[in-house]
Scaffold this motif. Structure first.
Motif, PDB file in Angstrom:
ATOM      1  N   HIS A 116      69.610  -1.737 -23.826  1.00 41.03           N
ATOM      2  CA  HIS A 116      69.652  -2.092 -25.241  1.00 41.03           C
ATOM      3  C   HIS A 116      69.941  -3.572 -25.426  1.00 41.03           C
ATOM      4  CE1 HIS A 116      70.826   2.357 -26.228  1.00 41.03           C
ATOM      5  NE2 HIS A 116      69.553   2.218 -25.904  1.00 41.03           N
ATOM      6  N   GLN A 117      70.895  -4.081 -24.654  1.00 44.69           N
ATOM      7  CA  GLN A 117      71.226  -5.502 -24.758  1.00 44.69           C
ATOM      8  C   GLN A 117      70.051  -6.380 -24.361  1.00 44.69           C
ATOM      9  OE1 GLN A 117      74.938  -6.051 -22.527  1.00 44.69           O
ATOM     10  NE2 GLN A 117      75.957  -6.387 -24.490  1.00 44.69           N
ATOM     11  N   THR A 118      69.346  -5.970 -23.317  1.00 41.09           N
ATOM     12  CA  THR A 118      68.187  -6.754 -22.856  1.00 41.09           C
ATOM     13  C   THR A 118      67.111  -6.813 -23.932  1.00 41.09           C
ATOM     14  OG1 THR A 118      68.620  -6.118 -20.564  1.00 41.09           O
ATOM     15  CG2 THR A 118      66.422  -6.940 -21.073  1.00 41.09           C
ATOM     16  N   ARG A 119      66.864  -5.671 -24.577  1.00 39.71           N
ATOM     17  CA  ARG A 119      65.842  -5.641 -25.632  1.00 39.71           C
ATOM     18  C   ARG A 119      66.219  -6.550 -26.796  1.00 39.71           C
ATOM     19  NH1 ARG A 119      65.529   0.925 -25.852  1.00 39.71           N
ATOM     20  NH2 ARG A 119      64.555   1.288 -23.818  1.00 39.71           N
ATOM     21  N   LEU A 120      67.484  -6.495 -27.190  1.00 40.46           N
ATOM     22  CA  LEU A 120      67.926  -7.341 -28.287  1.00 40.46           C
ATOM     23  C   LEU A 120      67.873  -8.825 -27.912  1.00 40.46           C
ATOM     24  CD1 LEU A 120      70.954  -5.250 -29.610  1.00 40.46           C
ATOM     25  CD2 LEU A 120      68.836  -5.730 -30.850  1.00 40.46           C
ATOM     26  N   GLN A 121      68.263  -9.129 -26.680  1.00 42.21           N
ATOM     27  CA  GLN A 121      68.217 -10.519 -26.220  1.00 42.21           C
ATOM     28  C   GLN A 121      66.791 -11.044 -26.224  1.00 42.21           C
ATOM     29  OE1 GLN A 121      70.178 -10.225 -22.452  1.00 42.21           O
ATOM     30  NE2 GLN A 121      72.246 -10.294 -23.330  1.00 42.21           N
ATOM     31  N   ASP A 127      77.198  -8.857 -30.103  1.00 41.17           N
ATOM     32  CA  ASP A 127      77.664  -8.665 -28.724  1.00 41.17           C
ATOM     33  C   ASP A 127      76.517  -8.820 -27.728  1.00 41.17           C
ATOM     34  OD1 ASP A 127      80.237  -8.245 -29.536  1.00 41.17           O
ATOM     35  OD2 ASP A 127      80.092  -6.064 -29.531  1.00 41.17           O
ATOM     36  N   ALA A 128      75.317  -8.478 -28.175  1.00 41.19           N
ATOM     37  CA  ALA A 128      74.168  -8.512 -27.263  1.00 41.19           C
ATOM     38  C   ALA A 128      73.538  -9.892 -27.154  1.00 41.19           C
ATOM     39  CB  ALA A 128      73.115  -7.514 -27.725  1.00 41.19           C
ATOM     40  N   ILE A 129      73.539 -10.655 -28.249  1.00 42.48           N
ATOM     41  CA  ILE A 129      72.740 -11.890 -28.258  1.00 42.48           C
ATOM     42  C   ILE A 129      73.548 -13.133 -27.980  1.00 42.48           C
ATOM     43  CG2 ILE A 129      71.144 -10.888 -29.920  1.00 42.48           C
ATOM     44  CD1 ILE A 129      72.428 -12.666 -32.052  1.00 42.48           C
ATOM     45  N   LYS A 130      74.879 -13.021 -27.812  1.00 44.18           N
ATOM     46  CA  LYS A 130      75.683 -14.230 -27.580  1.00 44.18           C
ATOM     47  C   LYS A 130      75.195 -14.988 -26.353  1.00 44.18           C
ATOM     48  CE  LYS A 130      79.587 -11.943 -28.177  1.00 44.18           C
ATOM     49  NZ  LYS A 130      81.018 -11.604 -28.235  1.00 44.18           N
ATOM     50  N   THR A 131      74.843 -16.242 -26.579  1.00 43.50           N
ATOM     51  CA  THR A 131      74.312 -17.092 -25.511  1.00 43.50           C
ATOM     52  C   THR A 131      74.949 -18.465 -25.646  1.00 43.50           C
ATOM     53  OG1 THR A 131      72.490 -17.924 -26.859  1.00 43.50           O
ATOM     54  CG2 THR A 131      72.092 -15.876 -25.639  1.00 43.50           C
TER      55      THR A 131
END
Length: 482
Positions: free
Chosen positions: A53-58, A86-90
């Motif tokens: 899920h995190q990868t898809r959002l990123q 939480d998923a896209i923080k870069t």
């Protein structure tokens, strides 16, 4: 079409938001199915799904500009917003924090540890950190200060020492300074070595050995004049400069008036402290406009669209309580004249028209005054002439609208006395409305208060009460005794 070309289209952003919400709904469904399934390897499956899920959002957000990510986050409910954040923080999450509204920024920061916030700040300039400072916890701010070098710390402290409405609070330090005895060839060579110009650089600042600004060198002149010339021969000495303690609203008007992109900021001794850029001015104007719209409606501060019901309620209670008090005052006025209404039922249908027209007229006047105050067009020298002009206009409009009201009242009820009362009431109420519309913002401004705060709420309440009182009072005097 490249992603960067799509950033500014509302349709593209709406499409992205729809895709994000669909993806989040799908992820929630997958999670619930796993939880309902066999108990074997629950933890492992959920971990794998979470990473997917995190990868898809990123991947979804990787090509978006921070401003577009901010808009999407603002449009998501709190639970979905937290999942996405939480998923896209870069490395660019600091830019996203700068772009979101103050209310949404608070919700994002509240879920971040001090160490994480310090890491985010490491990718920001001093002026950008200053923009976040008000929302950062003390512990995080101390970590950020310790992580900065001496120059960055000095810059940050300098910005934070100014009030929000002063130019110094919005300045940055990305300017390039030169001396007037340098050749254009040397400057061109220096810029090429830099490899990259600071954003919004349209001019270079010419300073002397005491760091006082002597002039500016527009990049256009650097490119169009002979490289053998010296800065002193081509620099502009008639330029716009701002003081660090100058009001930002004055600076914003100067940017509009002179079509500025950047301008030097100096202290009281004339020494260069930083620069003011058009992006900061645009942000200030937008925020000020949003504040004015909210304050006119009686909302005390910017509100997160998806904040808790309790927080939203507290934000709106103040002026609602004032409104209910003034509404009760209006009903008591009607109660004092119950016998008048019982004997002249026509008043029940006509007096709301008088009240409504008063509110509309007062709002027209107050909006004009608030706008003129914001633009600095009203001064002690011209305020009396403005008041005289508005009162004269009120007399003219009151006469015209009063005659129309009287004529309509006569056509409906064939009563010349009632028509005369309604015409007079309309005339008086429009005059009162203009006086109230003038006085509220002017008085608030005189005492250093924001003229827009609550003006619409107070004005409407007063004009409604006065409208009822004038109609019923005149009817009691001239109609019941006829």
């Amino acid at each position: 079409m490249e992603a960067s070309e799509k950033l500014h289209t509302a349709q593209f952003l709406q499409h992205q938001l729809q895709e994000v919400t669909t993806l989040l709904a799908k992820q929630q469904l997958e999670k619930s199915l796993v939880q309902r399934g066999p108990a074997t390897n629950h933890e492992l499956v959920e971990t794998v799904l979470h990473k997917q899920h995190q990868t898809r959002l990123q991947e979804k957000f990787s090509l978006l500009h921070p401003a577009d990510i901010a808009l999407i986050l603002e449009s998501l409910p709190l639970d979905q917003r937290k999942t996405v954040w939480d998923a896209i923080k870069t490395n660019h999450d600091g830019q996203v924090l700068l772009e979101v509204s103050d209310a949404v920024r608070q919700t994002l920061i509240s879920g971040m540890a001090a160490e994480e916030l310090a890491s985010v700040a490491g990718n920001l300039d001093a002026d950008e950190i200053a923009d976040l400072a008000a929302d950062l916890p003390k512990r995080a701010m101390l970590r950020i200060l310790r992580s900065l070098n001496s120059t960055e710390r000095t810059h940050l402290n300098a910005i934070l020492s100014y009030q929000d409405n002063q130019v110094g609070a919005l300045m940055d330090f990305g300017m390039i300074t030169i001396r007037d005895d340098m050749s254009l060839k040397a400057i061109s060579s220096y810029i090429r070595k830099l490899g990259k110009l600071p954003g919004h650089t349209d001019k270079l600042f010419v300073v002397d050995q005491h760091n006082q600004v002597k002039g500016i060198l527009p990049l256009q002149r650097l490119l169009t004049h002979s490289s053998s010339l010296h800065v002193a021969e081509v620099m502009v000495t008639d330029f716009v400069v701002f003081q660090t303690d100058q009001d930002t609203s004055e600076a914003s008007r100067a940017f509009e008036r002179y079509d500025l992109i950047s301008a030097p900021v100096v202290d009281k001794n004339g020494e260069l402290q930083g620069r003011l850029c058009v992006d900061s001015i645009m942000d200030y104007i937008r925020e000020k406009s949003d504040e004015d719209l909210l304050s006119q409606a009686g909302v005390t501060e910017e509100e997160d669209l998806f904040s808790s019901v309790w927080k939203s309620a507290k934000n709106r209670w103040g002026w609602l309580l004032i409104n209910i008090i003034t509404a009760f005052a209006s009903t008591r006025i009607i109660g004092l004249f119950e016998n008048v209404i019982l004997q002249l039922v026509a008043l029940a249908s006509l007096m709301p028209i008088v009240a409504a027209m008063g509110g509309n007229t007062g709002n027209q006047t107050s909006m004009l005054i608030i706008r003129s105050l914001a633009l600095g067009q009203i001064t002690p020298a011209n305020v009396q002439r403005l008041i005289k002009k508005e009162l004269t206009l009120a007399l003219l409009n009151g006469s015209l609208i009063g005659l129309i009201m009287g004529l309509l009242g006569f056509l409906l009820y064939r009563d010349i006395a009632l028509a005369g009362v309604m015409a007079t009431a309309m005339f008086i109420n429009l005059l009162v409305a203009v006086m109230v519309g003038l006085s509220i913002p002017l008085v608030r401004h005189k005492f250093g208060k924001d003229p827009a705060v609550g003006t619409s709420v107070i004005l409407t309440s007063i004009t409604d009460s006065m409208g009822f009182f004038i109609v019923l009072g005149l009817a009691n005097l001239f109609l019941l005794g006829k």
